[in-house]
Design a protein around this motif. Structure first.
Motif, mmCIF file in Angstrom:
data_model
loop_
_atom_site.group_PDB
_atom_site.id
_atom_site.type_symbol
_atom_site.label_atom_id
_atom_site.label_comp_id
_atom_site.label_asym_id
_atom_site.label_seq_id
_atom_site.Cartn_x
_atom_site.Cartn_y
_atom_site.Cartn_z
ATOM 1 N N TYR A 1 0.858 -1.187 0.000
ATOM 2 C CA TYR A 1 0.000 0.000 0.000
ATOM 3 C C TYR A 1 0.893 1.235 0.000
ATOM 4 O O TYR A 1 1.976 1.233 0.595
ATOM 5 N N VAL A 2 0.427 2.275 -0.658
ATOM 6 C CA VAL A 2 1.156 3.542 -0.620
ATOM 7 C C VAL A 2 0.166 4.668 -0.324
ATOM 8 O O VAL A 2 -0.904 4.754 -0.925
ATOM 9 N N SER A 3 0.530 5.485 0.633
ATOM 10 C CA SER A 3 -0.291 6.639 1.010
ATOM 11 C C SER A 3 0.325 7.899 0.407
ATOM 12 O O SER A 3 1.512 8.166 0.587
ATOM 13 N N ILE A 4 -0.491 8.651 -0.327
ATOM 14 C CA ILE A 4 -0.057 9.925 -0.910
ATOM 15 C C ILE A 4 -0.994 10.998 -0.363
ATOM 16 O O ILE A 4 -2.169 11.052 -0.734
ATOM 17 N N GLU A 5 -0.487 11.815 0.539
ATOM 18 C CA GLU A 5 -1.335 12.773 1.241
ATOM 19 C C GLU A 5 -0.779 14.197 1.148
ATOM 20 O O GLU A 5 0.426 14.410 1.296
ATOM 21 N N PRO A 6 -1.657 15.176 0.903
ATOM 22 C CA PRO A 6 -1.212 16.579 0.916
ATOM 23 C C PRO A 6 -1.006 17.068 2.345
ATOM 24 O O PRO A 6 -1.781 16.721 3.246
ATOM 25 N N LEU A 7 0.035 17.866 2.530
ATOM 26 C CA LEU A 7 0.313 18.452 3.844
ATOM 27 C C LEU A 7 -0.025 19.940 3.872
ATOM 28 O O LEU A 7 -0.477 20.463 4.886
ATOM 29 N N SER A 8 0.209 20.607 2.744
ATOM 30 C CA SER A 8 -0.036 22.048 2.661
ATOM 31 C C SER A 8 0.024 22.469 1.199
ATOM 32 O O SER A 8 0.336 21.654 0.324
ATOM 33 N N MET A 40 3.618 29.670 -5.476
ATOM 34 C CA MET A 40 5.049 29.591 -5.738
ATOM 35 C C MET A 40 5.576 30.893 -6.334
ATOM 36 O O MET A 40 6.659 31.345 -6.022
ATOM 37 N N ASP A 41 4.802 31.507 -7.224
ATOM 38 C CA ASP A 41 5.183 32.790 -7.811
ATOM 39 C C ASP A 41 3.904 33.570 -8.065
ATOM 40 O O ASP A 41 2.912 33.369 -7.372
ATOM 41 N N ASN A 42 3.920 34.438 -9.056
ATOM 42 C CA ASN A 42 2.745 35.278 -9.301
ATOM 43 C C ASN A 42 1.527 34.496 -9.766
ATOM 44 O O ASN A 42 0.409 34.994 -9.690
ATOM 45 N N ALA A 43 1.732 33.283 -10.284
ATOM 46 C CA ALA A 43 0.596 32.543 -10.828
ATOM 47 C C ALA A 43 0.550 31.090 -10.380
ATOM 48 O O ALA A 43 -0.518 30.544 -10.125
ATOM 49 N N SER A 44 1.697 30.428 -10.289
ATOM 50 C CA SER A 44 1.734 28.992 -10.018
ATOM 51 C C SER A 44 1.503 28.681 -8.538
ATOM 52 O O SER A 44 1.847 29.464 -7.659
ATOM 53 N N ARG A 45 0.929 27.484 -8.297
ATOM 54 C CA ARG A 45 0.711 27.023 -6.926
ATOM 55 C C ARG A 45 1.256 25.603 -6.791
ATOM 56 O O ARG A 45 1.195 24.812 -7.734
ATOM 57 N N VAL A 46 1.789 25.297 -5.613
ATOM 58 C CA VAL A 46 2.361 23.975 -5.363
ATOM 59 C C VAL A 46 1.681 23.330 -4.165
ATOM 60 O O VAL A 46 1.197 24.014 -3.258
ATOM 61 N N VAL A 47 1.642 21.997 -4.187
ATOM 62 C CA VAL A 47 1.109 21.231 -3.065
ATOM 63 C C VAL A 47 2.236 20.358 -2.519
ATOM 64 O O VAL A 47 3.013 19.780 -3.282
ATOM 65 N N ASN A 48 2.333 20.282 -1.215
ATOM 66 C CA ASN A 48 3.359 19.474 -0.561
ATOM 67 C C ASN A 48 2.782 18.083 -0.298
ATOM 68 O O ASN A 48 1.868 17.924 0.517
ATOM 69 N N LEU A 49 3.294 17.075 -1.017
ATOM 70 C CA LEU A 49 2.753 15.717 -0.937
ATOM 71 C C LEU A 49 3.683 14.796 -0.149
ATOM 72 O O LEU A 49 4.890 14.774 -0.381
ATOM 73 N N GLN A 50 3.087 14.045 0.755
ATOM 74 C CA GLN A 50 3.820 13.042 1.529
ATOM 75 C C GLN A 50 3.504 11.660 0.959
ATOM 76 O O GLN A 50 2.352 11.238 0.935
ATOM 77 N N THR A 51 4.533 10.958 0.488
ATOM 78 C CA THR A 51 4.362 9.630 -0.100
ATOM 79 C C THR A 51 5.017 8.601 0.812
ATOM 80 O O THR A 51 6.205 8.707 1.118
ATOM 81 N N LYS A 52 4.229 7.602 1.230
ATOM 82 C CA LYS A 52 4.719 6.665 2.239
ATOM 83 C C LYS A 52 4.185 5.261 1.979
ATOM 84 O O LYS A 52 2.986 5.073 1.784
ATOM 85 N N ILE A 53 5.094 4.284 1.955
ATOM 86 C CA ILE A 53 4.700 2.883 1.813
ATOM 87 C C ILE A 53 4.204 2.373 3.170
ATOM 88 O O ILE A 53 4.825 2.623 4.207
ATOM 89 N N MET A 54 3.067 1.663 3.157
ATOM 90 C CA MET A 54 2.468 1.169 4.396
ATOM 91 C C MET A 54 2.049 -0.287 4.248
ATOM 92 O O MET A 54 1.867 -0.779 3.128
ATOM 93 N N ASN A 55 1.871 -0.945 5.402
ATOM 94 C CA ASN A 55 1.196 -2.238 5.400
ATOM 95 C C ASN A 55 -0.261 -2.016 5.801
ATOM 96 O O ASN A 55 -0.655 -0.894 6.137
ATOM 97 N N LEU A 56 -1.047 -3.070 5.786
ATOM 98 C CA LEU A 56 -2.487 -2.919 6.024
ATOM 99 C C LEU A 56 -2.777 -2.370 7.417
ATOM 100 O O LEU A 56 -3.656 -1.519 7.586
ATOM 101 N N ASP A 57 -2.055 -2.843 8.423
ATOM 102 C CA ASP A 57 -2.288 -2.359 9.792
ATOM 103 C C ASP A 57 -1.986 -0.861 9.898
ATOM 104 O O ASP A 57 -2.704 -0.118 10.579
#
Length: 325
Positions: free
Chosen positions: A132-139, A143-160
């Protein structure tokens, strides 16, 4: 004659060798990743092997033709899963509970370039390995006058770990809702108290212009950050650009984001939700660079107009529907 045959056979051999080399290169490149965690590390999915990385999810009006980066974590791990004979599927939708700022969470929820790439995904490879892999936004941030960025946390997990993570997410969401209700209640009480105090001061004819100016400024700052204001700003920007015939595809995307906010309470006399829907319908029927993204743009436009005509009793929506018949 023999020379021609020799040259022909030699050329065919060279071509076949080139093809086999390309196949070998592709195979080697897939074998270089030994695990999904190896993909995260070697492809730098998380910045410098840390827990997260920023990705552009909206290039803005300056670079509308650029591909967003926010789908890279999901697509990279999906390709790894498929290359190992697996099937990559969504296991749990993201509630964005790790995003602390409410305004940021509402904004991210309006972008398909974010929502389509987050959550927890499951892969079962042909060799029986499961992960399983969890991909979650943190914030998120500008970034500049027009562009926006999202901070993504990517983490491999087991079922538990997945179960524990989303159990905590549910608890966090519930606590946040309770806290928000408490804040709203306190705010209402404070407003009532301030209103009563203001009336007493008015009756005594005591004026404090400096304090009043400060209160007005604070109120203005609060309004600017509300979803209603953000929706109105998006609608106004889209309407201006479409009216001028400038940046049409960006204007259509902006109108779509405003419409995706939904019908918000406490809006001004201009119904930004309904008017944004009208703009989106016009984009679907008259802006080819935008409408070609959809398999049946006319039907999509009709659904939007039907919704506005039925639920909002919108005259323009009714008129446009009649014209499309």
């Amino acid at each position: 004659m023999n020379l021609k045959i020799f040259l022909l056979l030699g050329g065919m051999g060279f071509v076949l060798h080139g093809c086999s080399s390309m196949n070998a290169l592709t195979s080697d490149s897939l074998k270089s990743f030994t695990s999904p965690q190896d993909v995260i590390d070697k492809k730098n999915i998380n910045e410098n092997n840390s827990s997260a990385k920023e990705y552009v999810y909206d290039w803005g009006k300056n670079y509308p033709e650029r591909q967003v980066e926010s789908l890279i974590p999901r697509s990279s791990l999906s390709n790894y899963c498929i290359s190992h004979g697996g099937r990559f599927s969504l296991f749990q939708k993201s509630s964005m509970h790790l995003v602390k700022d409410t305004g940021s969470k509402k904004l991210l929820n309006t972008y398909s370039s974010v929502k389509q790439g987050i959550g927890t995904y499951y892969c079962k490879q042909s060799d029986g390995q499961q992960w399983y892999v969890s991909i979650e936004p943190l914030s998120e941030r500008r970034m500049d006058n027009a562009s926006r960025v999202v901070n993504l946390q990517t983490k491999i997990m087991n079922l538990d770990e997945v179960k524990a993570f989303y159990s905590k997410a549910h608890t966090t969401t519930t606590l946040a809702e309770k806290k928000q209700n408490t804040v709203n209640s306190k705010t209402l009480n404070n407003v009532t108290s301030k209103t009563t105090t203001a009336k007493v001061i008015e009756e005594k004819k005591v004026t404090q212009p400096v304090v009043e100016d400060t209160k007005v400024q604070q109120t203005t700052n609060t309004v600017v950050s509300t979803p209603q204001t953000q929706q109105m700003q998006l609608y106004t920007s889209a309407r201006k650009d479409l009216g001028r015939g400038q940046n049409q595809i960006n204007a259509c995307n902006t109108a779509e984001r405003a419409y995706n906010y939904g019908r918000l309470r406490g809006t001004s006399s201009v119904n930004a939700y309904a008017e944004s829907g009208i703009l989106v319908a016009k984009c679907l029927t008259s802006v080819p660079s935008y409408s070609r993204r959809f398999s049946n743009p006319n039907d999509r436009a009709k659904r939007i107009l039907q919704n506005l005509a039925t639920n909002q009793n919108h005259a323009v929506a009714k008129h446009m529907l009649n014209q499309m018949k």
